[in-house]
Design an enzyme around this catalytic site. Sequence first.
Site, PDB file in Angstrom:
ATOM      1  N   ASP A 477       0.849  -1.199   0.000  1.00 23.99           N
ATOM      2  CA  ASP A 477       0.000   0.000   0.000  1.00 23.99           C
ATOM      3  C   ASP A 477       0.876   1.238   0.000  1.00 23.99           C
ATOM      4  OD1 ASP A 477      -0.596   0.580   3.496  1.00 23.99           O
ATOM      5  OD2 ASP A 477       0.915  -0.693   2.571  1.00 23.99           O
ATOM      6  N   ARG A 481       5.668   4.393   5.945  1.00 27.47           N
ATOM      7  CA  ARG A 481       5.269   4.309   7.358  1.00 27.47           C
ATOM      8  C   ARG A 481       5.297   2.848   7.838  1.00 27.47           C
ATOM      9  NH1 ARG A 481      -0.737   5.977   5.655  1.00 27.47           N
ATOM     10  NH2 ARG A 481      -1.630   3.935   5.256  1.00 27.47           N
ATOM     11  N   ASP A 482       4.840   2.677   9.041  1.00 31.01           N
ATOM     12  CA  ASP A 482       4.876   1.332   9.663  1.00 31.01           C
ATOM     13  C   ASP A 482       3.699   0.493   9.184  1.00 31.01           C
ATOM     14  OD1 ASP A 482       3.459   2.507  12.807  1.00 31.01           O
ATOM     15  OD2 ASP A 482       2.882   2.764  10.697  1.00 31.01           O
ATOM     16  N   GLU A 483       3.557   0.373   7.882  1.00 31.81           N
ATOM     17  CA  GLU A 483       2.507  -0.473   7.286  1.00 31.81           C
ATOM     18  C   GLU A 483       3.164  -1.279   6.159  1.00 31.81           C
ATOM     19  OE1 GLU A 483      -2.267  -0.212   6.322  1.00 31.81           O
ATOM     20  OE2 GLU A 483      -1.127   1.595   6.790  1.00 31.81           O
ATOM     21  N   ASP A 490      -5.857  -2.617  -3.047  1.00 34.10           N
ATOM     22  CA  ASP A 490      -4.916  -1.688  -3.683  1.00 34.10           C
ATOM     23  C   ASP A 490      -4.293  -2.364  -4.900  1.00 34.10           C
ATOM     24  OD1 ASP A 490      -3.874   0.326  -0.962  1.00 34.10           O
ATOM     25  OD2 ASP A 490      -5.283  -1.338  -0.816  1.00 34.10           O
ATOM     26  N   TRP A 542     -11.540  -6.256  -1.391  1.00 34.95           N
ATOM     27  CA  TRP A 542     -10.196  -6.634  -0.971  1.00 34.95           C
ATOM     28  C   TRP A 542     -10.022  -8.123  -1.229  1.00 34.95           C
ATOM     29  CZ3 TRP A 542     -11.842  -1.978  -0.055  1.00 34.95           C
ATOM     30  CH2 TRP A 542     -10.946  -0.964   0.224  1.00 34.95           C
ATOM     31  N   GLU A 747      -2.012   8.975  -0.986  1.00 38.34           N
ATOM     32  CA  GLU A 747      -3.001   8.037  -0.425  1.00 38.34           C
ATOM     33  C   GLU A 747      -4.392   8.647  -0.457  1.00 38.34           C
ATOM     34  OE1 GLU A 747      -3.606   5.349   3.594  1.00 38.34           O
ATOM     35  OE2 GLU A 747      -2.289   7.121   3.698  1.00 38.34           O
ATOM     36  N   HIS A 768       1.053   6.167  -2.396  1.00 40.49           N
ATOM     37  CA  HIS A 768       0.050   5.090  -2.397  1.00 40.49           C
ATOM     38  C   HIS A 768      -0.443   4.992  -3.824  1.00 40.49           C
ATOM     39  CE1 HIS A 768      -1.162   3.875   1.683  1.00 40.49           C
ATOM     40  NE2 HIS A 768      -2.211   3.290   1.166  1.00 40.49           N
TER      41      HIS A 768
END
Length: 889
Positions: A477, A481-483, A490, A542, A747, A768
């Site tokens: 995605d 960041r912490d993802e 996506d 998803w 994003e 994103h």
Amino acid sequence: MTPLHAVDLRCEHLAGVPCVDTPAPRLRWALRAEGRGRAQSAYRVLVSTDPADLAAERGTVWDSGTVPSADHIEVPYGGPPLTPGGTYHWTVRVHDEYGIPGPWSTPASWRTGITWSAPWIAHDRRHDPGVVDPAFRYGPTNRRGMPPAPLLRREFAVDGRPRSATLYVTARGLAVVELNGAAVDDAELVPGWTDYTKRQPYHAVDVTALLKPGANVLGATLADGWFSGFVGSDPRRPGNLYGRRPWLRCELHVVGADGERTVIGTDERWRSAYGPVRGADLLRGESYDARLERPGWSAPGPACEDWRPVLVEPHDGVPMVADRGEPVRVVEELPALRCERLADGRHIVDFGQNLVGRLRLRVRAAEGTVVRLRHAEALDTGGELYRENLRTADAEDVYVAAGRPEETYEPRFTVHGFRYAEITGPPELSTTDVVARVLHTDMPSAGRFRCSDELVNRLWSNIVWGLRGNVVGLPTDCPQRDERMGWLADAQVFAPTAALIMDTSAFFTRWLADVADAQSEEGVYADVAPKVPTTRDGAPAWADAGVILPWLLYRTYGDTAILREHWTAMHRYLTFLRRTNPDLRWRHRRHNDYGDWLSAGEETSRELVAAAYWAHDARLMAEIAGVLGLAEEAADYAELRTRLVEAFRADHLDAEGKVTGDTQTGYALALGMDLVPGHLRERCVAHLVANVERHGWHLTTGFLGVALLCPVLADTGHADVAHRLLTQRGYPSWGYTIDRGATTIWERWNGWTDEDGFASARMNSLNHYSLGSVGAWLVEGVAGLAAAEPGYARLRIAPRPGPLRWAEAEYRSVRGTVRCGWQRTDDRIRLALTVPPGVTATVCLPGTGAVFEDGRPAGGADGVLAAEPDGSALTVSSGTYVLERVLPG
Ligand code: BGC
């Protein structure tokens, strides 16, 4: 007549020398030839273990003979069983439409996987001096310290110069492997992310040239990576997703001059110690103390007294699979455009492009100088790094100088998403001292797009960089960041665009195995793959990626094997939906039910989204069953489709053609997924256009509607509205973000607004790709280059010029390269088109009257197969054409 060439040879979709462990690897090649009406009528494949045999036209392992066939995209190896740990070379010759053989292709090769026996090894921390070096316990949250990255080495002897040496390597964690002081290859972040409890990918490298008679050393640096490092944003469980330390597993297969095979594998004879990497994590960064380097550690010679025995663990039976994707590599270097020294000695460096990778820095500093590298996608209004949106990802590297006249540092075990860097420590720094090293999965590039509007060209560039930033081993995605997780929606909304930029066949084949691994016992796909504890079973749109992506690979690459491989999993999913929603209304088990994520200004009914995707899945399953020859299933799914469409119409479409909620995404899904009956389509489209006008000619779509909006408008006679949205500069629009400095896709539409500045940092990635899913329409709609059949066997060339003066696109399909470019003058449109051999194209130019070539009606021209008298369509065979049509005044 020039010969027909076989080019771009691939084995299991992969170029280079892939390692494959399937018994009958699928061979593919593209075609190239001058002239019109060219096509393949037959092929002959030769496979040998010695390239010299191919040169002598000998297929000592397999000779297919001359096979009368036009197939060249999924030709299975048909020779005797392949030997594990072997290297096979192949070439192909194709016969043209007159049966005349062309030249043998440039040979290609593949390696076969091995049956592993070596155990896993790791650094034994019981020998550690108790505490991790306090100097490097960093990170404002001061969470669990990042353990140093151990060095592992093994000395061994080789008699004479070997005939070949192949290293098969993998890790649980990340490994950088060296042989006699040299890196074995340029792969990065090896072996990438997957669910290591379900499969263990490995790759093979030819290291013959690195070996020498006598003493040799194999060495590896190990770091946590995805296996035991920080993944995602779960404060309750920072890291250690799969294990508590990194492990190495490798086997070096040496074939001596006498043909004798010797294996040097990971085992109790390895030793380990700590080196300069004092901490390393993908999210947090790396810390490196150059004073602790061990020169020559991965070559014969140094004493290594303080090296300790390693931990040895037998393999746990998880399937070892030859990696089906391309490796991650440094694919480009970007120079620093600006380096500003602040009053307090910090330097702010701008690379002008939001990218994913890391810095390479030249340091001239005293011994012990601590150099800090902090990364960010943007600057705040005060000119400081905007890092709030990184959340708990520190994205900070630390280097301690050894005090040499000049030192170079580049972290190896982390990756950052950034445009700007703040560098603290070096007394002096200039733009020539630092570059940004761009990393991503090294997929072959596949296509490009350009047009007469610089805003649209910038949008295309932002989409391309968005893709590049989110394919570091898997489709993510976001990269900063912490993802950084493999979110399914996506991927499914953006994949059609991605496939027009890079050859994603191997990349998505690899990831779809993770998607299937993450499927639950009940049969529902997850929100993300590989699955992480903080995420759930998949929401509508998803989870449906599990069906949509295999279909896309079939449509794009003509790949039927992926459909066969995933049929059972897809069928399990559709069975889950029917079992949990027997009334064919998807009300139950919608999990996080995100809907049209991050839409702007209007919310689309989540029931409508679920109903549309279920009906879409049923249609794809009916078609997939048809391709696989599953007649009963095809009929069953066709019937399910009919009933789901009826349900959709009953629940979400009124007699006036209005959808529930009257939203742009509602209409885009209903029309784009063919859920609206013919007699209501026009009114439905009118409601959509009215909605766009009501919003001041702005879009409102989120992740799910954005890919369909422009194609639906253009395909229903409103290309002008689609172009208006494309070049809109007011909020929300792509133009608005570009005018405010976006160099990737944000994003959210309001990532930054004049009124509010940055959006909430809780979720505000500036990289994103989802909202960049309009990219496919730039190529297929604006330039007009689209597939009309799987694998681009037939093309539909239907440009939608709008207000643009010219546009062009190129796409390297599995069948060969397609080029399509048009120019509009006051009274006519001129199209230059190249169609690869064996492919036909139906050209639908805007305008009136017949289509001309060289001033003559094109209908009778060489290579033209059919021409509508009114000029509305012209079907041509392969070749290059320059066609014109008059445009109405
Ligand atoms: C991710 C998205 C994802 C979404 C689902 C976000 O946190 O960044 O890409 O699709 O969650 O809600």
